[in-house]
Design an enzyme around this catalytic site. Structure first.
Site, mmCIF file in Angstrom:
data_model
loop_
_atom_site.group_PDB
_atom_site.id
_atom_site.type_symbol
_atom_site.label_atom_id
_atom_site.label_comp_id
_atom_site.label_asym_id
_atom_site.label_seq_id
_atom_site.Cartn_x
_atom_site.Cartn_y
_atom_site.Cartn_z
ATOM 1 N N SER A 102 54.214 -60.463 6.404
ATOM 2 C CA SER A 102 53.375 -59.708 7.323
ATOM 3 C C SER A 102 54.184 -59.481 8.576
ATOM 4 O O SER A 102 54.776 -60.387 9.136
ATOM 5 C CB SER A 102 52.086 -60.452 7.619
ATOM 6 N N CYS A 103 54.267 -58.232 8.962
ATOM 7 C CA CYS A 103 55.173 -57.839 10.032
ATOM 8 C C CYS A 103 54.538 -58.047 11.382
ATOM 9 O O CYS A 103 54.142 -57.087 12.030
ATOM 10 C CB CYS A 103 55.549 -56.385 9.885
ATOM 11 N N VAL A 104 54.397 -59.258 11.822
ATOM 12 C CA VAL A 104 53.811 -59.475 13.139
ATOM 13 C C VAL A 104 54.916 -59.806 14.122
ATOM 14 O O VAL A 104 55.943 -60.296 13.734
ATOM 15 C CB VAL A 104 52.749 -60.581 13.073
#
Lengths: 103, 409
Positions: A101-103
């Site tokens: 997840s690209c956080v």
């Protein structure tokens, strides 16, 4: 990096158990990984797995929402097939990298 | 006369207008900026409004004051873009042709993507703090709230400013303690992530802080719908969490015009080369900030750090040189942790947030992944820097590329 034997073949996997090379994947391997996740694969599972493989190998980043909006399955059904963490489990069974997840 | 059009005058678009106007001859290049909203919101300040730390006027200034002389500023909604014709259509019928387009229309909350969210409880016991109106409405609610179950929910990934809901939890804890009602409030933090945050080291540090402050984390919670009649949120795997107050970060999506133009993915983000920041499909379009699909945080700091790369590569494209500037995914976030303290994280595509000092190795003054007063002051001072230096594209004493110096690994 580790080695594991699935369906009689030696396969290299990450520490989390994801295949490092999606090209080594076969349906027999998927069945054995699914067993480790406590899932008995049906045609419905395979339809989702093949969709995930096709999209991912094309370079698309998938999320639970994008899969739920696809023609293959809705989100609720995705959770029913791969309970708990559907994208992580389905990705592992599909022989592709762990979703980030690209956080 | 050649033309550059910039869509969106938020952090990224405003910085680009300032940088480009300085670099390009006025008699050779026209620059036009389009935005539907005349107000520039200091979005990091929304977080403070519910708790009365900032008031509603502290975070607004007219956008026009940050657009440099010699740049045309149009306030209007974008209807669509036809990238193959290099043309922008506005809803008022105006047509803008361009040689180069910069997309900086960001990401926005979409509460209508979740059934029940916009029902009878919206802005009554359900609030977002990602809009000015939502933050102000929550402030009014909190003034008289006497306690109960406060549930924080993140509906979908990715979302803007990934540390904001954690900061909200920490500041809420402080707010209720100071009001003398903390023992009457249960705080639940429901998240689709498997922990407090994504990357292992910061997730651990922030998870421990949540625990310390008696904030209950409910991980792997992926919101299906809101039952507004019984005041419950329900996940896709059937778990239910009751709330008296729901603070939600609704599904985030790119701008509607992206969908109308058929230029985005399912979430209206434009496929963008994560190193050059040029759109994958169109050679004369660059994407800066939250509007792109690059795999890093959706945050103002990313728009700011990437502005140097967009500028370099756009200039290269104009002069028909190869695009050699490469963005490293650098992101940097202050994290308010309550009671006058703060933390700080600094990371990029390859390196997760690590402990250390920032920006000067070994000196700081800010501590990475530590919880200190000076970090909090950094966040407080940043609002001034944002309005006076950053938007105008002035040099800041910060490197756009992430550095390993000062990090412990």
């Amino acid at each position: 990096m580790a080695q594991k034997v699935y369906a009689g073949k030696t396969i290299s996997v990450t520490d989390d158990g994801y295949l490092t090379d999606p090209n080594q994947w076969t349906k027999d391997i998927a069945v054995e990984i699914a067993k480790e996740e406590g899932i008995e694969l049906t045609d419905k599972h395979f339809a989702v797995i093949e969709y995930i493989r096709e999209k991912t190998l094309k370079g698309d980043a998938l999320t639970i929402r994008t899969i739920g909006k696809s023609d293959v399955i809705d989100t609720k059904g995705f959770y029913e097939l791969f309970p708990g963490a559907p994208l992580k489990k389905a990705s592992r069974i599909a022989g592709i990298a762990k979703p980030t997840s690209c956080v | 006369m050649k033309k550059i059009v910039i869509l969106g005058a938020g952090t990224g678009g405003t910085i680009m207008a300032n940088k480009l106007r300085k670099a390009l001859e006025r008699d050779e290049w026209s620059i036009t900026v389009v935005d539907k909203d005349p107000n520039h919101y200091y979005q990091p300040g929304f977080l403070f409004i519910p708790f009365g730390i900032y008031n509603k006027y502290d975070v607004i200034k007219p956008k026009a004051s940050f657009i440099p002389a010699g740049v045309k500023f149009i306030i209007n909604e974008i209807e669509r873009v036809e990238p193959d014709k290099s043309t922008v259509y506005l809803t008022n019928g105006q047509i803008l042709e361009y040689d180069f387009l910069i997309v900086s229309t960001g990401t926005h909350i979409k509460p209508d993507e979740t059934p029940g969210l916009l029902g009878r409880e919206w802005r009554k016991s359900i609030f977002d703090f990602y809009t000015h109106e939502g933050a102000v409405a929550l402030h009014h609610f909190l003034k008289t709230w006497e306690g109960g179950d406060m549930v924080i929910n993140i509906a979908e990934l990715p979302f803007k400013c990934p540390v904001a809901p954690l900061e909200f939890a920490f500041l809420a804890d402080e707010f209720f303690v100071k009001k003398g009602i903390r023992e009457k409030v249960n705080i639940y933090y429901t998240t689709p992530l498997s922990g407090a945050f994504t990357k292992p080291k910061s997730s651990k540090m922030l998870g421990e802080l949540l625990k310390e402050k008696n904030i209950h984390i409910i991980p792997d919670f992926y919101l299906e719908r809101v039952d507004d009649e019984n005041k419950k949120i329900i996940s896709f795997d059937g778990r239910e969490v009751k709330f008296d107050l729901l603070s939600v970060i609704p599904v985030n999506m790119g701008a509607d015009w992206v969908a109308r133009s058929g230029m985005g993915d399912d979430m209206n983000y434009i496929a963008t080369d994560k190193y050059t920041l040029r759109a994958d499909k169109w050679e004369n379009i660059f994407v800066i900030g939250d509007a792109s699909n690059i795999p890093t945080s959706k945050a103002g700091s990313v728009a700011h750090f990437s502005s140097d790369v967009v500028f370099e590569n756009l200039m290269a494209a104009i002069e028909e040189r190869p695009l050699i500037a490469r963005f490293d995914g650098h992101s940097n976030c202050y994290i308010e942790t309550g009671f006058g303290k703060g933390s700080l994280i600094d990371f990029n595509y390859e390196t997760e947030p690590l402990p250390g000092t920032y920006p000067l190795p070994g000196i700081g003054p800010f501590g990475l992944l530590s919880n200190t007063r000076i970090n909090h002051y950094g966040k407080v001072m940043f609002r001034w820097i944002y309005w006076h230096l950053l938007l105008k594209g002035r040099e800041l004493p910060l490197e756009s590329q992430m550095t390993m110096a000062g990090k412990e690994f």
